[in-house]
Design a protein around this motif. Sequence first.
Motif, PDB file in Angstrom:
ATOM      1  N   VAL A 134       0.822  -1.218   0.000  1.00  0.00           N
ATOM      2  CA  VAL A 134       0.000   0.000   0.000  1.00  0.00           C
ATOM      3  C   VAL A 134       0.850   1.260   0.000  1.00  0.00           C
ATOM      4  CG1 VAL A 134      -1.974  -1.111   1.107  1.00  0.00           C
ATOM      5  CG2 VAL A 134      -0.156  -0.129   2.529  1.00  0.00           C
ATOM      6  N   PHE A 135       2.107   1.144   0.452  1.00  0.00           N
ATOM      7  CA  PHE A 135       2.962   2.324   0.479  1.00  0.00           C
ATOM      8  C   PHE A 135       3.520   2.661  -0.899  1.00  0.00           C
ATOM      9  CE2 PHE A 135       3.077   0.672   4.808  1.00  0.00           C
ATOM     10  CZ  PHE A 135       2.791   1.829   5.532  1.00  0.00           C
ATOM     11  N   SER A 136       3.290   1.832  -1.891  1.00  0.00           N
ATOM     12  CA  SER A 136       3.829   2.122  -3.210  1.00  0.00           C
ATOM     13  C   SER A 136       3.098   3.282  -3.896  1.00  0.00           C
ATOM     14  CB  SER A 136       3.727   0.869  -4.087  1.00  0.00           C
ATOM     15  OG  SER A 136       2.368   0.484  -4.244  1.00  0.00           O
ATOM     16  N   MET A 137       1.881   3.640  -3.380  1.00  0.00           N
ATOM     17  CA  MET A 137       1.102   4.724  -3.992  1.00  0.00           C
ATOM     18  C   MET A 137       0.964   5.927  -3.068  1.00  0.00           C
ATOM     19  SD  MET A 137      -1.952   2.520  -5.819  1.00  0.00           S
ATOM     20  CE  MET A 137      -2.452   3.976  -6.732  1.00  0.00           C
ATOM     21  N   TRP A 138       1.981   6.095  -2.182  1.00  0.00           N
ATOM     22  CA  TRP A 138       1.860   7.193  -1.222  1.00  0.00           C
ATOM     23  C   TRP A 138       1.983   8.554  -1.908  1.00  0.00           C
ATOM     24  CZ3 TRP A 138       5.500  10.944  -0.263  1.00  0.00           C
ATOM     25  CH2 TRP A 138       6.775  10.743  -0.827  1.00  0.00           C
ATOM     26  N   MET A 139       2.761   8.679  -2.941  1.00  0.00           N
ATOM     27  CA  MET A 139       2.928   9.970  -3.591  1.00  0.00           C
ATOM     28  C   MET A 139       1.647  10.450  -4.283  1.00  0.00           C
ATOM     29  SD  MET A 139       4.706  12.624  -4.150  1.00  0.00           S
ATOM     30  CE  MET A 139       6.327  12.123  -3.573  1.00  0.00           C
ATOM     31  N   PRO A 140       0.963   9.628  -5.113  1.00  0.00           N
ATOM     32  CA  PRO A 140      -0.310  10.101  -5.694  1.00  0.00           C
ATOM     33  C   PRO A 140      -1.369  10.438  -4.646  1.00  0.00           C
ATOM     34  CG  PRO A 140       0.516   8.195  -6.889  1.00  0.00           C
ATOM     35  CD  PRO A 140       1.356   8.313  -5.665  1.00  0.00           C
ATOM     36  N   LEU A 141      -1.423   9.596  -3.597  1.00  0.00           N
ATOM     37  CA  LEU A 141      -2.403   9.879  -2.546  1.00  0.00           C
ATOM     38  C   LEU A 141      -2.059  11.161  -1.798  1.00  0.00           C
ATOM     39  CD1 LEU A 141      -3.028   6.293  -1.100  1.00  0.00           C
ATOM     40  CD2 LEU A 141      -4.463   7.607  -2.671  1.00  0.00           C
ATOM     41  N   PHE A 142      -0.779  11.397  -1.557  1.00  0.00           N
ATOM     42  CA  PHE A 142      -0.363  12.619  -0.874  1.00  0.00           C
ATOM     43  C   PHE A 142      -0.712  13.857  -1.705  1.00  0.00           C
ATOM     44  CE2 PHE A 142       2.876  15.898  -0.142  1.00  0.00           C
ATOM     45  CZ  PHE A 142       2.673  16.146   1.200  1.00  0.00           C
ATOM     46  N   LEU A 143      -0.465  13.786  -3.003  1.00  0.00           N
ATOM     47  CA  LEU A 143      -0.794  14.914  -3.883  1.00  0.00           C
ATOM     48  C   LEU A 143      -2.310  15.123  -3.963  1.00  0.00           C
ATOM     49  CD1 LEU A 143       1.768  14.320  -6.784  1.00  0.00           C
ATOM     50  CD2 LEU A 143       1.935  15.942  -4.894  1.00  0.00           C
ATOM     51  N   LEU A 144      -3.068  14.012  -4.004  1.00  0.00           N
ATOM     52  CA  LEU A 144      -4.517  14.148  -4.041  1.00  0.00           C
ATOM     53  C   LEU A 144      -5.054  14.794  -2.762  1.00  0.00           C
ATOM     54  CD1 LEU A 144      -7.246  13.572  -5.377  1.00  0.00           C
ATOM     55  CD2 LEU A 144      -7.200  11.298  -4.319  1.00  0.00           C
ATOM     56  N   GLY A 145      -4.540  14.379  -1.598  1.00  0.00           N
ATOM     57  CA  GLY A 145      -4.973  14.978  -0.337  1.00  0.00           C
ATOM     58  C   GLY A 145      -4.627  16.456  -0.258  1.00  0.00           C
ATOM     59  N   GLY A 146      -3.419  16.813  -0.736  1.00  0.00           N
ATOM     60  CA  GLY A 146      -3.051  18.226  -0.735  1.00  0.00           C
ATOM     61  C   GLY A 146      -3.942  19.053  -1.646  1.00  0.00           C
ATOM     62  N   ALA A 147      -4.295  18.502  -2.815  1.00  0.00           N
ATOM     63  CA  ALA A 147      -5.172  19.229  -3.736  1.00  0.00           C
ATOM     64  C   ALA A 147      -6.568  19.420  -3.145  1.00  0.00           C
ATOM     65  CB  ALA A 147      -5.253  18.478  -5.066  1.00  0.00           C
ATOM     66  N   VAL A 148      -7.091  18.377  -2.478  1.00  0.00           N
ATOM     67  CA  VAL A 148      -8.410  18.498  -1.856  1.00  0.00           C
ATOM     68  C   VAL A 148      -8.387  19.518  -0.719  1.00  0.00           C
ATOM     69  CG1 VAL A 148     -10.151  17.253  -0.517  1.00  0.00           C
ATOM     70  CG2 VAL A 148      -9.128  16.186  -2.540  1.00  0.00           C
ATOM     71  N   ALA A 149      -7.346  19.463   0.119  1.00  0.00           N
ATOM     72  CA  ALA A 149      -7.250  20.425   1.221  1.00  0.00           C
ATOM     73  C   ALA A 149      -7.119  21.848   0.694  1.00  0.00           C
ATOM     74  CB  ALA A 149      -6.066  20.068   2.121  1.00  0.00           C
TER      75      ALA A 149
END
Length: 308
Positions: A66-81
């Motif tokens: 699950v940690f292999s997709m931390w970068m896309p998820l991090f960018l998505l969370g930042g964009a939503v915030a």
Amino acid sequence: MFEDFAVDGKTLVISLFGFLFLVIAVIYLLKFMMQKRSQSNLTEKYQDHTWESPLAGRAKYPEVDVFSMWMPLFLLGGAVALAITWLSFNYTEKDAVIYIPDNALEIPDDIEIEPPRTAEPPPPPPPPPPPVIEEVPEELIEEEEEIEFLDQSVEEETIVEAPEVVAPPPPPPPPPPPPPAAKEEEIFKVVEQMPRFPGCENVSGSQQEKKACADKKMLEFLYENIKYPAIARENGIEGNAVVSFVVEKDGSITDPKIIRDPGAGLGDESVRVVKMMDNLAQKWTPGQQRGNPVRVQFILPVKFELKN
């Protein structure tokens, strides 16, 4: 580019629910992908695989890491915030649009306005009733008795003593005069400076400009608080109600009454809103005559119209 962009409450709520739905959808999508990968035969695939280092094989199977997709998820969370923050800063509560009919302060020509009444003298007392002459029955008429005359002659030898004179008691003092009736001050109809609705005294300009500003605020207050009576709305009743009241020298509102009532509760609703003006934080600016505050009768027309 977005300096004039404004977000109302409805758009903000819809956007927040949209972001929440997006986050939930991403979570379920990742869960579905991981479950699909885990069902493949990964054991046979990596049975003879040699890892470059123990750290490279910490997840055992890279496909389900699950940690292999931390970068896309991090960018998505930042964009939503960032989007939520931007929408919050652009949230603007729009002022309610108050419908004010045309010529709202125009008094109908067929209105007869009585002059304000001041103190009136009390009405004269009623005349006394005429005397009633009753006939006396004959049985009650007493016969006159004969008068007996006594000899009251005085001789020279008769000693006459003066009777003792007793002084009568002094008369009681007269009652104090009644206090003078309080003189009611005159109520003017037209003065040099008519009373004004509060809220425009700090506005720079002439008296006419302040009067125009006060009339505008008065109409906004009036039509913002009026509640069209249900019976009038259901029966399609429209019309002009006219209310008169007195603006006292201290700016308070007294003696509100209906001059013209179209019926169906329109006149009573107008009086109710006029009475609310006396409960404002600021009082009316009283009318002035020769530089002194005076009592002024104010005539306020209220136009009721049903919008299609």
